[in-house]
Design a protein around this motif. Sequence first.
Motif, PDB file in Angstrom:
ATOM      1  N   LEU A 165       0.836  -1.197   0.000  1.00 46.84           N
ATOM      2  CA  LEU A 165       0.000   0.000   0.000  1.00 46.84           C
ATOM      3  C   LEU A 165       0.871   1.246   0.000  1.00 46.84           C
ATOM      4  CD1 LEU A 165      -2.660   1.677   0.604  1.00 46.84           C
ATOM      5  CD2 LEU A 165      -2.190   1.253   3.012  1.00 46.84           C
ATOM      6  N   ASP A 166       0.646   2.106  -0.991  1.00 47.04           N
ATOM      7  CA  ASP A 166       1.294   3.411  -1.015  1.00 47.04           C
ATOM      8  C   ASP A 166       0.353   4.371  -0.288  1.00 47.04           C
ATOM      9  OD1 ASP A 166       1.993   6.046  -1.688  1.00 47.04           O
ATOM     10  OD2 ASP A 166       3.007   5.364  -3.511  1.00 47.04           O
ATOM     11  N   VAL A 167       0.764   4.800   0.898  1.00 48.72           N
ATOM     12  CA  VAL A 167      -0.153   5.574   1.736  1.00 48.72           C
ATOM     13  C   VAL A 167      -0.485   6.916   1.085  1.00 48.72           C
ATOM     14  CG1 VAL A 167      -0.466   6.653   3.989  1.00 48.72           C
ATOM     15  CG2 VAL A 167       0.645   4.413   3.819  1.00 48.72           C
ATOM     16  N   GLY A 168       0.521   7.493   0.425  1.00 41.71           N
ATOM     17  CA  GLY A 168       0.320   8.803  -0.194  1.00 41.71           C
ATOM     18  C   GLY A 168      -0.794   8.787  -1.228  1.00 41.71           C
ATOM     19  N   THR A 169      -0.769   7.799  -2.099  1.00 33.98           N
ATOM     20  CA  THR A 169      -1.777   7.728  -3.166  1.00 33.98           C
ATOM     21  C   THR A 169      -2.976   6.899  -2.744  1.00 33.98           C
ATOM     22  OG1 THR A 169      -0.796   5.744  -4.124  1.00 33.98           O
ATOM     23  CG2 THR A 169       0.033   7.852  -4.922  1.00 33.98           C
ATOM     24  N   GLY A 170      -2.803   6.090  -1.686  1.00 26.82           N
ATOM     25  CA  GLY A 170      -3.879   5.192  -1.261  1.00 26.82           C
ATOM     26  C   GLY A 170      -4.022   3.988  -2.168  1.00 26.82           C
ATOM     27  N   MET A 171      -3.091   3.818  -3.106  1.00 30.11           N
ATOM     28  CA  MET A 171      -3.204   2.709  -4.055  1.00 30.11           C
ATOM     29  C   MET A 171      -2.494   1.462  -3.522  1.00 30.11           C
ATOM     30  SD  MET A 171      -5.109   4.056  -6.227  1.00 30.11           S
ATOM     31  CE  MET A 171      -5.179   2.743  -7.444  1.00 30.11           C
ATOM     32  N   ILE A 172      -3.070   0.330  -3.865  1.00 30.99           N
ATOM     33  CA  ILE A 172      -2.508  -0.946  -3.412  1.00 30.99           C
ATOM     34  C   ILE A 172      -2.057  -1.742  -4.626  1.00 30.99           C
ATOM     35  CG2 ILE A 172      -3.054  -3.185  -2.357  1.00 30.99           C
ATOM     36  CD1 ILE A 172      -4.989  -1.741  -0.534  1.00 30.99           C
ATOM     37  N   GLU A 173      -0.840  -2.263  -4.524  1.00 28.47           N
ATOM     38  CA  GLU A 173      -0.385  -3.218  -5.524  1.00 28.47           C
ATOM     39  C   GLU A 173      -0.573  -4.592  -4.912  1.00 28.47           C
ATOM     40  OE1 GLU A 173       3.430  -3.393  -7.594  1.00 28.47           O
ATOM     41  OE2 GLU A 173       3.297  -1.191  -7.686  1.00 28.47           O
ATOM     42  N   ALA A 174      -1.460  -5.380  -5.490  1.00 27.41           N
ATOM     43  CA  ALA A 174      -1.755  -6.691  -4.905  1.00 27.41           C
ATOM     44  C   ALA A 174      -1.392  -7.777  -5.904  1.00 27.41           C
ATOM     45  CB  ALA A 174      -3.243  -6.777  -4.562  1.00 27.41           C
ATOM     46  N   SER A 175      -0.829  -8.877  -5.397  1.00 24.74           N
ATOM     47  CA  SER A 175      -0.481  -9.996  -6.273  1.00 24.74           C
ATOM     48  C   SER A 175      -1.772 -10.653  -6.752  1.00 24.74           C
ATOM     49  CB  SER A 175       0.375 -11.003  -5.521  1.00 24.74           C
ATOM     50  OG  SER A 175      -0.411 -11.699  -4.576  1.00 24.74           O
ATOM     51  N   PRO A 176      -1.700 -11.403  -7.855  1.00 30.99           N
ATOM     52  CA  PRO A 176      -2.921 -12.076  -8.351  1.00 30.99           C
ATOM     53  C   PRO A 176      -3.562 -12.943  -7.276  1.00 30.99           C
ATOM     54  CG  PRO A 176      -1.168 -12.219  -9.986  1.00 30.99           C
ATOM     55  CD  PRO A 176      -0.556 -11.609  -8.761  1.00 30.99           C
ATOM     56  N   ARG A 177      -2.734 -13.633  -6.461  1.00 30.57           N
ATOM     57  CA  ARG A 177      -3.278 -14.498  -5.415  1.00 30.57           C
ATOM     58  C   ARG A 177      -4.007 -13.663  -4.363  1.00 30.57           C
ATOM     59  NH1 ARG A 177      -6.077 -18.513  -4.271  1.00 30.57           N
ATOM     60  NH2 ARG A 177      -5.765 -19.375  -2.213  1.00 30.57           N
TER      61      ARG A 177
END
Lengths: 469, 124
Positions: A165-177
């Motif tokens: 989670l990038d707190v600044g942007t609020g975006m999450i990079e999540a693996s396919p699993r």
Amino acid sequence: MQPSLQSLVDLLPEPVLLVGRDGRVLLANRAFERAAGLGPGAAGGCALASLSATPAAELAGYLRRCSGTLQPLPGVLDLPGGTGPPLRFRTDGATTLGEDGRPGPVLLRLRAHGEAVAGFSLLGEQVRRLGEEVLLRKRAEEGLRRSEERLRLAVDAADMGTWDLDVGTGMIEASPRCRALLGLGADGPLDFGGFLGAVHRDDRGAVREAVEAALGAGRPESFAVEYRTGAGRWLSHRGRAIPPDGAGGARATGMVLDVTEERRAAEHQALLINELNHRVKNTLATVQSIAAQTRRAATGLDGFWEAFGARLMALSKTHDLLTRERWRGTGLAELVAAEASPYQDAAGSRVRAGGPVVRLAPKAAVSLGLALHELLTNAAKYGALSVPGGHVEVRWAPGPGGEGVRVVWEEAGGPPVRPPERRGFGSRLLERNLAYDLGARIALLFPPGGVRCELEIPRAALEGVSGDG
Amino acid sequence: MADGTGGLEGCRVLVVEDEAMVAMLVEDILADAGCRVIGPAPNAEEALRLVREAAPDAASLDINLGSGEVYPVAEELASRGVPFVLVSGYDRENVLARYRRWPILQKPFTPEGLVAALRRVLAA
């Protein structure tokens, strides 16, 4: 950032070039290009002979000799001098070695007349170091790639999802699993709100709290939270919040694991413990009742103690049978054999039992075990088992219409029977409890030849038909 | 019995209990206390029939009957203003929250405990 070989050799003040075995220039520095009157990058790929004023055959012979030696070989190279006469350079040439140790291109260093050869070894050292550096970097990259692969394999094998989670942007990079575990689509941007949306409504508050508390710590802080997804899976979510540092803004990263099975196992265990507790409490109440009933009929403390102890043992025998089969039920033959064991002889001739295989539900077994005990005690005190020659026949067969089971208890060889004047606990337990607990129909008869008890046990009291009350 | 088990003379108490041995115990305790026992009923259907036909003054309800739970009976009794005590082999936490205002006796219980609980709900 690793400097390129080109930028490194460009820093050298004297003209330097690498010439392939075909005589073409692989690399030339700016100093050479200036000396040869060429623009940046113009020398690369050209035959050295075409750039030089030295006769081609002579040049080829020199290069061939250089390619066979690691010791710098002196020579000369004439470069066209523009409008003037050619410029003569003294050269030192030697082969380079590839990573495999085989001869590579020829390295030529040009210098003005009279300059010492000593500098060449310095250049060679620089190139060697550069090569080593390139090799080390390649190895490090390979190591990192393998390490990442190992981690990925371990993460895959453990069925973990990973997220960042990038707190600044609020975006999450999540693996396919991770996306699959959360029940999210494989693609598309995912922000913290979208992630919370995948969490079960009732657990969202706790998840948000755990992540925010870790992020608010102002130092690297771990957190762990278990929650249900919208689809009802249980996930264990562990992570570490990292406050902003030189390398970047605040972030949280970690892994997510499906713990539904563990949760179910724990819930099942809690259920079993609860059931066990319930069973123990019910058994204690049953024992309490046996004690109370025995007390009513007892004439003295010794009589009470003897009768109570025997009933307790009868109950215990049924429990043993049921415990052996995890309280699913027990066989009628096994129940009769267990309860009759104190009265049986070695040949098994005193209590003769037999019939088809009949499986009793736990509650029916407990009740019937106590009833059999009462019949046996009565027979041992007053009936067929009170004299040496007497015996009991216990036979069973499918009940009327093939439903349930019909059991007949028949005593023979005992003293003449007289109907009892008063019904004690034994017959009350027999007649009422079997009717109550098993829904059985009971006939307790006192013909002169021996006590006879007929039981019709309904199908509902057999194993697999009714639950354990 | 002059100790803690008296004081329910003539009271008509419905007994709902699926285990015959325990039912027998409850019956004897209540009879000793001077009650008239209605039942015992081993399941909710039989108990509901007795509630309607015999109009008990109070009831002792085992919560977990082999065939289900006793709550429909409790509901019916409550709607008729008949007080009751609950009996269970499970912990108090397993009892539906809205019934926890009634006395809950854990098995095994003492005769005095059962009688006192009945006296309490009858007096309320």
